[in-house]
Design an enzyme around this catalytic site. Structure first.
Site, PDB file in Angstrom:
ATOM      1  N   ASP A  92      90.338  -6.635  14.240  1.00  0.00           N
ATOM      2  CA  ASP A  92      88.942  -6.947  14.529  1.00  0.00           C
ATOM      3  C   ASP A  92      88.015  -6.329  13.481  1.00  0.00           C
ATOM      4  OD1 ASP A  92      86.763  -7.851  16.065  1.00  0.00           O
ATOM      5  OD2 ASP A  92      86.651  -5.963  17.184  1.00  0.00           O
ATOM      6  N   GLU A 145      90.497 -15.259  11.068  1.00  0.00           N
ATOM      7  CA  GLU A 145      89.162 -15.490  11.605  1.00  0.00           C
ATOM      8  C   GLU A 145      88.152 -14.970  10.586  1.00  0.00           C
ATOM      9  OE1 GLU A 145      88.532 -13.557  15.430  1.00  0.00           O
ATOM     10  OE2 GLU A 145      86.369 -13.408  15.082  1.00  0.00           O
ATOM     11  N   HIS A 191      76.237  -7.015  19.519  1.00  0.00           N
ATOM     12  CA  HIS A 191      77.260  -5.987  19.704  1.00  0.00           C
ATOM     13  C   HIS A 191      76.648  -4.841  20.498  1.00  0.00           C
ATOM     14  CE1 HIS A 191      79.588  -7.429  15.972  1.00  0.00           C
ATOM     15  NE2 HIS A 191      80.353  -7.622  17.019  1.00  0.00           N
ATOM     16  N   LYS A 248      85.412  -8.688  23.719  1.00  0.00           N
ATOM     17  CA  LYS A 248      84.965  -7.724  24.733  1.00  0.00           C
ATOM     18  C   LYS A 248      85.383  -6.335  24.314  1.00  0.00           C
ATOM     19  CE  LYS A 248      83.338  -9.958  28.331  1.00  0.00           C
ATOM     20  NZ  LYS A 248      82.033  -9.765  28.884  1.00  0.00           N
ATOM     21  N   THR A 250      82.659  -3.315  24.510  1.00  0.00           N
ATOM     22  CA  THR A 250      81.723  -2.414  25.176  1.00  0.00           C
ATOM     23  C   THR A 250      81.942  -2.354  26.688  1.00  0.00           C
ATOM     24  OG1 THR A 250      80.156  -2.964  23.440  1.00  0.00           O
ATOM     25  CG2 THR A 250      79.256  -1.936  25.404  1.00  0.00           C
TER      26      THR A 250
HETATM   27 ZN   LIG Z   1      82.500  -8.179  16.850  1.00  0.00          ZN
END
Ligand SMILES: [Zn+2]
Length: 336
Positions: A92, A145, A191, A248, A250
């Protein structure tokens, strides 16, 4: 071996596109959240997508990103092994500073997909970097991505003061020239902690980007970051417009902190010395009559609570994403 690579993940996204559901992509940095997610996903018969950010890798590696990345990837694959679902690993928000790690992750097949985030760069540079990663992964099945537009807020080591909406025309050119498998778009989500009602969410933009891509013969699934503050109805709407991956982080961080806070508040007197007792952590209170209660301070005690609470919340989020009952895993003999 339920850790599944990019080929299986591609299949999972195709099904998600065809049947209009999405995957929650959940960040992990330690075992408690991971275990809660594995349990809930298996119960819901959903495949599971977990992600490792550079910050999580650095944390898990005691400052060494490479050690942390390899360690977390191994932990996920080992823990996932007995669960009868497909478990995918995504990197990520890896950036230009982590190119060597990206290459190593591809080379050693540590992951199923990789997000290269060059969205802070100018358009041409973003294309160049994203394409370089897509080329490095070519032939391995690992999906790439890439992100176009900026998502407001702070995520890990990336921060942006403003939201920059993704331009639908640029999106077509971007996907064509980078050969990215998935496109992360910016449509006003943030975010970090945000409130669904305060977002200047442009749902129409997701639909426009999807239509523009389709008209150009491109079917890259769309990814939405910063979804922790979205209301369930907003999530539903976004999935309807072609979003197949909802990030997801947080939300689970809050569940973690909240559960620990409540647990330790409840057990404070088992852990903190009462008034009049010398605070003797160095000798673990060996000199006095009072002793702390191991049942309260053993990290496994609060860990079990966190796992249970994550499991509960994950069930609700899997329902929202619509991925329950959709696992690609079948208990065929060759997979046992
Ligand atoms: Zn992000």
């Amino acid at each position: 071996m339920p850790f599944c690579g990019g080929d299986r993940l591609r299949e999972a996204y195709r099904r998600a596109q065809a049947e209009r559901f999405a995957f929650m992509a959940n960040n992990v940095a330690e075992p408690n959240i991971l275990i809660g997610l594995l349990e809930a996903s298996t119960e819901a018969r959903s495949d599971l997508l977990v992600q490792i950010s550079p910050g999580a890798a650095k944390f898990a590696g005691g400052g060494d990103k490479r050690a942390g990345l390899r360690g977390l990837s191994a932990l996920i694959r080992e823990l996932a092994a007995p669960y009868p679902i497909c478990v995918f690993i995504n990197l990520d928000h890896f950036t230009r500073g982590e190119m060597e790690l990206i290459e190593e992750a591809i080379e050693d097949r540590l992951v199923s997909s990789i997000m290269i985030d060059a969205s802070q760069e100018a358009f041409e540079e973003n294309i160049r970097l994203s394409r370089a990663v897509a080329e490095a992964a070519a032939g391995t099945g690992i999906l790439i991505e890439a992100e176009l537009g900026k998502i407001k807020g702070v995520e890990d080591e990336i921060s942006s003061d403003e939201a920059l909406y993704t331009d639908p025309d640029e999106a077509v050119e971007f996907v064509e020239r980078t050969a990215a498998d998935l496109l992360a778009i910016s449509v006003g989500t943030q975010h970090g902690v945000s409130k669904g009602r305060d977002l200047e969410l442009r749902v129409d933009l997701a639909a426009k980007i999807r239509d523009r891509l389709a008209a150009a013969g491109l079917d890259a699934p769309l990814v939405l970051h910063g979804t922790s503050g979205l209301l369930p109805e907003q999530v539903q709407e976004m999935i309807g417009y072609g979003i197949c991956k909802l990030n997801k982080d947080t939300h689970y961080q809050y569940v973690y902190g909240r559960t620990a806070t409540e647990f330790f508040a409840e057990h404070a007197t088992d852990i903190l010395p009462p008034e009049g007792v010398e605070d003797d952590v160095g000798n673990l209170f060996a000199r006095g009559d009072w002793s702390p209660n191991k049942k309260a301070f053993d990290p496994r005690a609060v860990g079990a609570e966190i796992q249970a609470r994550v499991r509960e919340i994950a069930h609700a989020l899997i329902e929202q994403a619509g991925s329950s009952g959709k696992t690609l895993w079948e208990a065929r003999e060759d997979q046992q």
